[in-house]
Design an enzyme around this catalytic site. Sequence first.
Site, PDB file in Angstrom:
ATOM      1  N   LYS A 206     -94.396  80.915  20.124  1.00  0.00           N
ATOM      2  CA  LYS A 206     -93.092  80.916  19.461  1.00  0.00           C
ATOM      3  C   LYS A 206     -92.851  79.613  18.705  1.00  0.00           C
ATOM      4  O   LYS A 206     -92.359  79.597  17.575  1.00  0.00           O
ATOM      5  CB  LYS A 206     -91.983  81.138  20.489  1.00  0.00           C
ATOM      6  CG  LYS A 206     -90.566  81.053  19.919  1.00  0.00           C
ATOM      7  CD  LYS A 206     -90.337  82.102  18.826  1.00  0.00           C
ATOM      8  CE  LYS A 206     -88.983  81.924  18.151  1.00  0.00           C
ATOM      9  NZ  LYS A 206     -87.857  82.220  19.039  1.00  0.00           N
ATOM     10  N   CYS A 260     -83.689  78.004  15.937  1.00  0.00           N
ATOM     11  CA  CYS A 260     -85.141  77.985  16.143  1.00  0.00           C
ATOM     12  C   CYS A 260     -85.858  76.961  15.267  1.00  0.00           C
ATOM     13  O   CYS A 260     -86.407  75.989  15.763  1.00  0.00           O
ATOM     14  CB  CYS A 260     -85.727  79.377  15.878  1.00  0.00           C
ATOM     15  SG  CYS A 260     -85.365  80.581  17.168  1.00  0.00           S
TER      16      CYS A 260
END
Length: 410
Positions: A206, A260
Amino acid sequence: MNNIKEVAVIGLGYIGLPTAAILASKGIAVRGVDVTPRTVEAVNKGEVPFVEPALGEFVSAAVSAGTLSASFETPEAEAYIVAVPTPFNDDYTADLSYIEAAADGIAPVLKGGELVILESTSPPGATQHLFDYLLNKRPDLSADNLLVAHCPERVLPGYVMEELVTNDRIVGGITPEAADKAKALYETFCQADILTTDAKTAEMAKLVENSYRDVNIAFANELSVISDKLGIDVWELISLANRHPRVNILQPGPGVGGHCIAVDPWFIVSAAPEESQLIRTARNTNDSKPNWVINKVVAATKSSGFNGKVAVMGLAFKANIDDMRESPAIEITRQLAEANPTVEFLAVEPHVEALPKKLEGISNLTLTPTDEALKSAGVVTLLVDHDQFKSVPATVLAGKEIIDTRGLWR
């Protein structure tokens, strides 16, 4: 095959609530847990406390069907999904206190054999930390009787309900058994491939995905600064360069925001500081872009015809949502208003009804409707390419100083 019928989702934010709602839509009994009264009350009414297309339909239907409810206390369940924030500290290390707080709620209700999934984007080792933390809280449980896995979210705000179903997922388990059980749970709604690995690799995957985008955005942002200095239209430049079959340059902007891309690269940097020079440089490049925008706006206010009003178009971190986490537009607006007290700043954000907390109390800053701001401002700064802004006629912008960080009004 999934045999889990009761799930508790800890954290009902932009990821937790969609995950809870889509699981509940499959007949699983889902209890959401959150610390915010407004969120708990909204969910129990079948409502959504933030903007996310299609989510409201899922929440309303699930609450009406009795498969979704919310509370402040962590209930007993067969599986727990932790979807809480993981911000970074001043030294760019991860703040795991929210994960630990979630574990503090989970630990007392464990009986043994439950599955605990960490969805929060985390640095390498965070899932192991959660596993160890739970066992330290419950030394009566054996390591073989607690299944912990990491399944990072991979969705784009504004398209969450679609991408929860269509995007591939990565599941990393502390043990293969944990990974397999988590995979079976996600198979109840995910129609794409679900790939299993170990927890640390899933965590890193990720971070790598978002760091890859951050590096590419940094290249585009650096190009925009260079092009401005050379008198080149950067959007035309990128469009032409992208005609090469192996070139795909992203679009520049006022910086990088969101929960993010603006955060995750630092987790890699903190984990391997000497080996992550490119990732660090890209992050610094994107973090410096707001200052460049601020300087452009200040220069525009020095023109002889300036009327004392600046419109700031957009506060969210991306188009067509109300999510302002790590938004460069917020910081640009705050710094401009605080450093220029004699200038009136008109903030335009069609997806909210009040200024965010970071902008409250600034006397020369007001939340203003689009038409009013565009009519009265002498300088117009576009920071977010909301659809509503795309339809602004050229005649409305005529005679104004325009700082367009998104290439919307070229």
